[in-house]
Design a protein around this motif. Structure first.
Motif, PDB file in Angstrom:
ATOM      1  N   PHE A   1       0.831  -1.204   0.000  1.00  0.00           N
ATOM      2  CA  PHE A   1       0.000   0.000   0.000  1.00  0.00           C
ATOM      3  C   PHE A   1       0.862   1.249   0.000  1.00  0.00           C
ATOM      4  O   PHE A   1       0.723   2.135   0.835  1.00  0.00           O
ATOM      5  CB  PHE A   1      -0.960  -0.027   1.196  1.00  0.00           C
ATOM      6  N   GLY A   2       1.786   1.293  -0.990  1.00  0.00           N
ATOM      7  CA  GLY A   2       2.583   2.485  -1.213  1.00  0.00           C
ATOM      8  C   GLY A   2       1.913   3.373  -2.242  1.00  0.00           C
ATOM      9  O   GLY A   2       0.685   3.428  -2.349  1.00  0.00           O
TER      10      GLY A   2
ATOM     11  N   LEU B   1      12.793   8.282   0.106  1.00  0.00           N
ATOM     12  CA  LEU B   1      13.986   7.633   0.657  1.00  0.00           C
ATOM     13  C   LEU B   1      13.611   6.223   1.094  1.00  0.00           C
ATOM     14  O   LEU B   1      12.656   6.009   1.838  1.00  0.00           O
ATOM     15  CB  LEU B   1      14.530   8.422   1.846  1.00  0.00           C
ATOM     16  N   VAL B   2      14.373   5.244   0.623  1.00  0.00           N
ATOM     17  CA  VAL B   2      14.024   3.836   0.779  1.00  0.00           C
ATOM     18  C   VAL B   2      14.649   3.237   2.038  1.00  0.00           C
ATOM     19  O   VAL B   2      15.794   3.543   2.382  1.00  0.00           O
ATOM     20  CB  VAL B   2      14.493   3.056  -0.476  1.00  0.00           C
ATOM     21  N   GLU B   3      13.884   2.395   2.708  1.00  0.00           N
ATOM     22  CA  GLU B   3      14.449   1.517   3.723  1.00  0.00           C
ATOM     23  C   GLU B   3      15.044   0.343   2.938  1.00  0.00           C
ATOM     24  O   GLU B   3      14.316  -0.474   2.383  1.00  0.00           O
ATOM     25  CB  GLU B   3      13.358   1.036   4.674  1.00  0.00           C
TER      26      GLU B   3
ATOM     27  N   PHE C   1      11.433  -0.243  -0.111  1.00  0.00           N
ATOM     28  CA  PHE C   1      10.423   0.775  -0.398  1.00  0.00           C
ATOM     29  C   PHE C   1      10.551   1.905   0.633  1.00  0.00           C
ATOM     30  O   PHE C   1      11.173   1.743   1.681  1.00  0.00           O
ATOM     31  CB  PHE C   1       9.009   0.188  -0.381  1.00  0.00           C
ATOM     32  N   PRO C   2       9.960   3.076   0.321  1.00  0.00           N
ATOM     33  CA  PRO C   2      10.089   4.215   1.228  1.00  0.00           C
ATOM     34  C   PRO C   2       9.330   4.009   2.529  1.00  0.00           C
ATOM     35  O   PRO C   2       8.244   3.423   2.539  1.00  0.00           O
ATOM     36  CB  PRO C   2       9.473   5.375   0.429  1.00  0.00           C
TER      37      PRO C   2
ATOM     38  N   ALA D   1       7.620   8.998   2.116  1.00  0.00           N
ATOM     39  CA  ALA D   1       6.931   8.591   0.888  1.00  0.00           C
ATOM     40  C   ALA D   1       6.381   9.792   0.139  1.00  0.00           C
ATOM     41  O   ALA D   1       5.799  10.708   0.745  1.00  0.00           O
ATOM     42  CB  ALA D   1       5.802   7.621   1.222  1.00  0.00           C
ATOM     43  N   ASN D   2       6.537   9.781  -1.170  1.00  0.00           N
ATOM     44  CA  ASN D   2       6.071  10.902  -1.992  1.00  0.00           C
ATOM     45  C   ASN D   2       4.563  11.032  -1.975  1.00  0.00           C
ATOM     46  O   ASN D   2       4.023  12.123  -2.159  1.00  0.00           O
ATOM     47  CB  ASN D   2       6.564  10.732  -3.423  1.00  0.00           C
TER      48      ASN D   2
END
Length: 331
Positions: free
Chosen positions: A148-149, A312-314, A319-320, A325-326
């Protein structure tokens, strides 16, 4: 400073990046390496933006100690999140959500095509046959979204007017929209599967998600349900998918990605009459290069102002984190 690009930019995109650098007061060489030169050009890059589809010497790049930031031009991060990069201190940001509208378009095409039996009707059309067969309804269906990004959230927005009951899972089950009935943790996927008529995959590929949709989980879904994979092919065990389609456990499926691309001619998936296969085109968009360059320039500006890049990703997850998250449209 050297900035290396590996996505299909045009001269105007390179000029836009140079203007952003000039406005930030930064002197830098901008190199359009393409796929042909990325392996050599990346060795002495300070900043990299792109998606290499050829082998890249990541161990040597990391060992050189010069690369300061990776901006992926794709939402999927498996092309650069190799063990050496994950273990390094190099920050990595993704393009998650930049192409969410197009991914939603393509998901709806695969889903509606599958549920309305379009493969059957297309074959009949080629034979000049007029046939009828039962179809299924998207309206009123129970739809589960795995991941759910940026893409998953846009899919939920698009599906909501279809009067669907929406469920989702995510590693960070936060900020549930009101039109989503339940937002569950990733570890609760098994409890979700028996309750959905449609399962849509929008999750990243990492050690936890590789092979996550196997025979056991497909059999947890109601018989006659549907699967759409818009994420990465290796999330699904393809032999198990073929079994589920042949047995009727799945009434149909649509996949824009496969474990190996292009899909091997001998794959059983080609033989499935109730499967729609497209060649990883879900993110295609007429303004894709413009949108990616706009996002890179936005993040370049943030980078040189000492701010955290969006998305910025973990790195271990791919994924961010929600705070970066944008889709949150942070300032």
């Amino acid at each position: 400073m050297k900035i290396v690009l590996c996505y299909p930019v045009e001269d105007r995109h390179v000029a836009q990046i140079r203007t952003t650098l000039q406005q930030a007061g930064v002197q830098a060489e901008v190199v359009d390496a393409g796929q042909e030169r990325i392996a050599e050009q990346l060795l002495d890059a300070d900043i990299y933006c792109g998606h290499a589809k050829v082998p890249v010497p990541w161990p040597e790049v990391v060992a050189a100690g010069k690369l300061k930031w990776i901006q992926s031009s794709a939402a999927g991060m498996d092309h650069c999140l190799v063990p050496e990069v994950i273990a390094s201190s190099i920050p990595v940001s993704s393009a998650s959500g930049i192409l969410a509208d197009q991914v939603a378009d393509h998901t709806m095409a695969l889903l509606c095509g599958s549920m309305r039996s379009l493969p059957v009707f297309f074959r009949a059309q080629q034979k000049k046959e007029f046939i009828r067969r039962p179809t299924r309804d998207l309206h009123g269906s129970r739809v589960g979204i795995v991941g759910f990004g940026g893409n998953g959230r846009r899919l939920a927005e698009v599906l909501s007017p279809f009067k669907t009951r929406l469920f989702a899972t995510d590693c960070f089950p936060e900020d549930k929209p009101e039109y989503v009935e339940e937002l569950l943790g990733a570890e609760e996927l098994d409890s979700l599967l028996p309750r959905v008529d449609v399962l849509i995959l929008a999750a990243p590929l990492n050690d936890e998600t590789r092979g996550m949709i196997d025979g056991r989980r497909l059999n947890l879904m109601p018989r006659g349900s549907f699967l759409v994979n818009m994420a990465r092919g290796p999330l699904v065990v393809e032999e198990d998918l073929a079994d589920a389609l042949e047995s009727g456990q799945l009434a149909g499926a649509g996949i824009d990605v496969t474990e190996v691309e292009p899909l091997a001619p001998e794959s059983r998936l080609w033989e499935q009459p109730n499967l729609i296969i497209t060649p990883h085109v879900g993110g295609q968009k007429s303004s894709r290069l413009d949108d990616m360059t706009d996002f890179f320039c936005l993040n370049l500006d943030r980078w040189f102002r000492g701010e955290t890049p969006r998305n910025l990703v973990e790195k271990k997850l791919g994924f961010p984190l929600p705070e970066h998250a944008n889709w949150k449209k942070a300032p």
